[in-house]
Design a protein around this motif. Structure first.
Motif, PDB file in Angstrom:
ATOM      1  N   LEU A 115       0.831  -1.210   0.000  1.00 45.73           N
ATOM      2  CA  LEU A 115       0.000   0.000   0.000  1.00 45.73           C
ATOM      3  C   LEU A 115       0.867   1.264   0.000  1.00 45.73           C
ATOM      4  CD1 LEU A 115      -2.667  -1.232   2.567  1.00 45.73           C
ATOM      5  CD2 LEU A 115      -3.071  -0.790   0.141  1.00 45.73           C
ATOM      6  N   ARG A 116       1.911   1.254   0.803  1.00 47.02           N
ATOM      7  CA  ARG A 116       2.809   2.419   0.843  1.00 47.02           C
ATOM      8  C   ARG A 116       3.461   2.671  -0.518  1.00 47.02           C
ATOM      9  NH1 ARG A 116       4.420   0.243   6.162  1.00 47.02           N
ATOM     10  NH2 ARG A 116       3.494   1.576   7.767  1.00 47.02           N
ATOM     11  N   ALA A 117       3.707   1.597  -1.261  1.00 44.63           N
ATOM     12  CA  ALA A 117       4.306   1.748  -2.594  1.00 44.63           C
ATOM     13  C   ALA A 117       3.387   2.510  -3.543  1.00 44.63           C
ATOM     14  CB  ALA A 117       4.632   0.367  -3.177  1.00 44.63           C
ATOM     15  N   GLN A 118       2.105   2.603  -3.172  1.00 42.24           N
ATOM     16  CA  GLN A 118       1.144   3.376  -3.968  1.00 42.24           C
ATOM     17  C   GLN A 118       0.854   4.730  -3.324  1.00 42.24           C
ATOM     18  OE1 GLN A 118      -2.146   0.601  -5.479  1.00 42.24           O
ATOM     19  NE2 GLN A 118      -1.187  -0.640  -3.892  1.00 42.24           N
ATOM     20  N   ASP A 119       1.756   5.143  -2.443  1.00 46.15           N
ATOM     21  CA  ASP A 119       1.656   6.447  -1.774  1.00 46.15           C
ATOM     22  C   ASP A 119       0.401   6.548  -0.908  1.00 46.15           C
ATOM     23  OD1 ASP A 119       2.722   8.912  -1.102  1.00 46.15           O
ATOM     24  OD2 ASP A 119       1.653   9.985  -2.695  1.00 46.15           O
ATOM     25  N   ILE A 120       0.096   5.449  -0.232  1.00 44.49           N
ATOM     26  CA  ILE A 120      -0.997   5.433   0.750  1.00 44.49           C
ATOM     27  C   ILE A 120      -0.356   5.483   2.129  1.00 44.49           C
ATOM     28  CG2 ILE A 120      -2.888   4.064   1.722  1.00 44.49           C
ATOM     29  CD1 ILE A 120      -3.229   2.915  -1.191  1.00 44.49           C
ATOM     30  N   ASN A 121      -0.763   6.448   2.919  1.00 49.03           N
ATOM     31  CA  ASN A 121      -0.202   6.662   4.251  1.00 49.03           C
ATOM     32  C   ASN A 121      -0.838   5.678   5.234  1.00 49.03           C
ATOM     33  OD1 ASN A 121       1.178   7.889   6.407  1.00 49.03           O
ATOM     34  ND2 ASN A 121      -0.527   9.289   6.795  1.00 49.03           N
ATOM     35  N   ILE A 122      -0.011   4.877   5.908  1.00 46.89           N
ATOM     36  CA  ILE A 122      -0.501   3.871   6.855  1.00 46.89           C
ATOM     37  C   ILE A 122      -0.177   4.343   8.271  1.00 46.89           C
ATOM     38  CG2 ILE A 122      -0.438   1.457   7.562  1.00 46.89           C
ATOM     39  CD1 ILE A 122      -1.410   1.794   4.728  1.00 46.89           C
ATOM     40  N   ILE A 123      -1.199   4.478   9.099  1.00 40.73           N
ATOM     41  CA  ILE A 123      -1.034   4.876  10.498  1.00 40.73           C
ATOM     42  C   ILE A 123      -1.600   3.744  11.354  1.00 40.73           C
ATOM     43  CG2 ILE A 123      -1.587   6.607  12.256  1.00 40.73           C
ATOM     44  CD1 ILE A 123      -2.184   8.544   9.894  1.00 40.73           C
ATOM     45  N   THR A 124      -0.742   3.047  12.082  1.00 42.95           N
ATOM     46  CA  THR A 124      -1.194   1.915  12.902  1.00 42.95           C
ATOM     47  C   THR A 124      -0.995   2.219  14.382  1.00 42.95           C
ATOM     48  OG1 THR A 124       0.962   0.851  12.658  1.00 42.95           O
ATOM     49  CG2 THR A 124      -0.745   0.229  11.085  1.00 42.95           C
ATOM     50  N   SER A 125      -1.575   1.359  15.215  1.00 47.74           N
ATOM     51  CA  SER A 125      -1.524   1.509  16.686  1.00 47.74           C
ATOM     52  C   SER A 125      -2.060   2.873  17.113  1.00 47.74           C
ATOM     53  CB  SER A 125      -0.087   1.312  17.197  1.00 47.74           C
ATOM     54  OG  SER A 125       0.410   0.047  16.839  1.00 47.74           O
ATOM     55  N   GLU A 126      -3.052   3.345  16.418  1.00 49.95           N
ATOM     56  CA  GLU A 126      -3.702   4.627  16.713  1.00 49.95           C
ATOM     57  C   GLU A 126      -5.212   4.455  16.692  1.00 49.95           C
ATOM     58  OE1 GLU A 126      -2.877   7.537  17.720  1.00 49.95           O
ATOM     59  OE2 GLU A 126      -1.067   8.341  16.762  1.00 49.95           O
ATOM     60  N   ARG A 127      -5.855   4.992  17.706  1.00 47.29           N
ATOM     61  CA  ARG A 127      -7.308   4.961  17.792  1.00 47.29           C
ATOM     62  C   ARG A 127      -7.862   6.339  17.424  1.00 47.29           C
ATOM     63  NH1 ARG A 127     -10.745   1.608  20.621  1.00 47.29           N
ATOM     64  NH2 ARG A 127      -8.942   0.642  21.645  1.00 47.29           N
ATOM     65  N   VAL A 128      -8.933   6.354  16.642  1.00 46.04           N
ATOM     66  CA  VAL A 128      -9.607   7.606  16.321  1.00 46.04           C
ATOM     67  C   VAL A 128     -10.472   8.003  17.512  1.00 46.04           C
ATOM     68  CG1 VAL A 128     -11.239   8.767  14.788  1.00 46.04           C
ATOM     69  CG2 VAL A 128      -9.584   7.150  13.844  1.00 46.04           C
ATOM     70  N   GLU A 129     -10.233   9.189  18.054  1.00 45.71           N
ATOM     71  CA  GLU A 129     -10.998   9.673  19.195  1.00 45.71           C
ATOM     72  C   GLU A 129     -12.179  10.536  18.771  1.00 45.71           C
ATOM     73  OE1 GLU A 129     -10.578   8.819  22.272  1.00 45.71           O
ATOM     74  OE2 GLU A 129      -8.723   7.688  21.972  1.00 45.71           O
ATOM     75  N   GLU A 130     -12.051  11.199  17.632  1.00 40.72           N
ATOM     76  CA  GLU A 130     -13.114  12.109  17.189  1.00 40.72           C
ATOM     77  C   GLU A 130     -12.984  12.359  15.687  1.00 40.72           C
ATOM     78  OE1 GLU A 130     -14.600  16.758  17.896  1.00 40.72           O
ATOM     79  OE2 GLU A 130     -12.960  15.907  19.101  1.00 40.72           O
ATOM     80  N   ILE A 131     -14.129  12.440  15.023  1.00 38.83           N
ATOM     81  CA  ILE A 131     -14.167  12.914  13.642  1.00 38.83           C
ATOM     82  C   ILE A 131     -14.466  14.400  13.708  1.00 38.83           C
ATOM     83  CG2 ILE A 131     -15.258  12.680  11.377  1.00 38.83           C
ATOM     84  CD1 ILE A 131     -15.969   9.801  12.164  1.00 38.83           C
ATOM     85  N   VAL A 132     -13.544  15.197  13.204  1.00 40.94           N
ATOM     86  CA  VAL A 132     -13.567  16.641  13.428  1.00 40.94           C
ATOM     87  C   VAL A 132     -14.291  17.353  12.284  1.00 40.94           C
ATOM     88  CG1 VAL A 132     -12.112  18.673  13.823  1.00 40.94           C
ATOM     89  CG2 VAL A 132     -11.384  16.429  14.668  1.00 40.94           C
ATOM     90  N   GLY A 133     -15.009  18.436  12.642  1.00 43.76           N
ATOM     91  CA  GLY A 133     -15.656  19.268  11.636  1.00 43.76           C
ATOM     92  C   GLY A 133     -16.830  20.021  12.220  1.00 43.76           C
TER      93      GLY A 133
END
Length: 449
Positions: free
Chosen positions: A197-215
């Protein structure tokens, strides 16, 4: 009031298969399929409408054609109520249809987490609905940045397909586990998938929990547990599905610990005249008979073939779900069946692993040649196969089905090492280097040590 011998609610993978199976086993019975969808999507094909296929209308199950060829009636309506005492279903216009046997194939709904901001504009779950997905596609076409919550199959495939659609748009996947696809593959394969996935310039963020969807009214990003922010004006929720059991609950049917409709080995519910199959039905593991959260189209159709065959005479039984998965990332196959090494050890198995890697043609200069890596997992004492994983050549997507068959039949490493495989230079690895056989042989050596 109209009457049918068999009424099936739902026309996706499970409902369509249950109805056509019932027709094969009970050719003289009347069968009706009720579906509230004008167009029924191929579930596994949904990510690909955003890239490879390019149009939701090119990813449809031809329900009307299938049913017409099997002499099965179709009603486009919604079932509002099941009256078990009267053995009728009530549809939207208030009319009642009576049945002798009823099959519930109501599927699943995407999980929408109780996050602040989950209802903001441009936050999308993966609903199996053509107009909804078309709106999602339009939003992605206009987006500056895309974030995907969840690094399972849906998340990974959606990221890759959206990359095809929007080659220059920043795309991020946020996954709470240590690795994407961690519930399916061992860590080394997960790491390879992430690199694909990274080879296709997709940013991978692991070991992280989403706390809020902002907006404010429209999404602008994600706030993570670390305090970091991921900027995005479209967010996709790819964190799984939950059984659609609303109709079953209102009818008083028993619900299981994994929130599916309780069924026995014959796919009968707590009402002996009502069967359930597919994502809406409860699952048990093939390996220990404990409740399982696996939901796959292949499982749904297996259960549907059991339900459809058993409606009036029990002919088949469900031995539990094995789990057989495959996907393609950056033009390579990632496939698995049964237990990972971690899952096997967590269940108390003493395991031994055999691996074999070779080109999938012979000689290796044949057209289509590519490396194929096979890992097989066995119980040390009995030699019985528990799982397998395959990475590399696209032919691995079919080879994993053989591994699933080995598991379902409780074959041993010696059985696999000795089975007679058909090989051909343009189609398979050499019989000397055939990966399944050699992986089993290597495991046998490991068992002896």
């Amino acid at each position: 009031m109209s009457h049918y011998d068999v009424v099936v609610i739902g026309a996706s993978a499970a409902g369509t298969t249950a109805a056509t199976t019932a027709r094969k086993f009970y050719p003289k019975h009347t069968i009706l399929v009720i579906s509230d969808a004008d167009e029924v999507l191929i579930p596994c094909g949904i990510p690909y409408i955003f890239g490879t296929v390019g149009d939701a209308h090119k990813n449809l199950i031809p329900v009307d054609k299938i049913m017409a060829s099997n002499k099965i009636d179709v009603l486009k309506s919604r079932v509002e109520q099941i009256d078990r005492k009267a053995k009728t279903v009530i549809v939207t216009d208030g009319s009642a249809i009576s049945y002798d046997r009823l099959v519930l194939a109501t599927g699943s709904k995407p999980v929408v987490p109780p996050l602040k901001g989950a209802t903001l504009d441009n936050v999308f779950a993966i609903w199996k609905d053509v107009p909804y997905l078309e709106n999602m596609m339009e939003a992605i076409d206009k987006a500056d940045r895309l974030a995907i919550i969840g690094g399972g199959f849906i998340g990974a495939e959606m990221a890759e397909e959206c990359r095809k659609r929007r080659p220059d748009m920043p795309i991020s996947i946020v996954e709470m586990q240590e690795h994407c696809l961690q519930l399916v593959y061992d860590s080394n394969l997960c790491a390879m998938a992430e690199e694909a996935l990274r080879a296709q310039d997709i940013n991978i963020i692991t070991s992280e929990r989403v706390e809020e969807i902002v907006g404010e009214t429209k999404v602008s990003g994600l706030r993570l547990s670390s305090g970091k922010t991921v900027h995005a004006d479209v967010v996709l929720l790819g964190i799984g599905a939950t059984p659609n059991v609303d109709l079953a609950k209102s009818a008083g049917l028993d619900i299981g610990p994994m929130r599916g409709i309780n069924v026995d080995r014959y796919m009968a519910t707590s009402d002996p005249d009502i069967y359930a199959c597919g994502d809406c039905a409860e699952k048990i593991s093939f390996f220990d008979q404990h409740p399982s959260g696996l939901r796959l189209a292949s499982i749904a159709t297996m259960e549907a073939r059991i339900a459809g065959a058993n409606l009036f005479t029990h002919k088949r039984s469900n031995q539990g779900v094995v789990g057989c998965f495959s996907t393609v990332l950056n033009k390579e196959a990632y496939a698995a069946a049964g237990l990972t090494t971690k899952q096997a050890t967590d269940k108390g198995y003493d395991i031994v692993v055999g691996e074999a890697k070779s080109v999938n043609r012979h000689p290796g200069l044949m057209a289509g040649a590519a490396m194929l890596d096979v890992k097989l997992i066995f119980e040390r004492g009995t030699g019985i196969i528990l799982g397998g994983q395959i990475q590399g050549a696209l032919s691995g997507g079919e080879l994993i089905n053989a591994v699933s068959a080995f598991i379902s039949n409780r074959m041993t490493a010696n059985d696999i090492a000795m089975f007679q495989a058909g090989t051909h230079p343009a189609l398979t690895a050499s019989p000397i280097a055939y990966q399944l056989v050699n992986a089993a042989e290597n495991a046998i050596v490991g068992m002896a040590s």
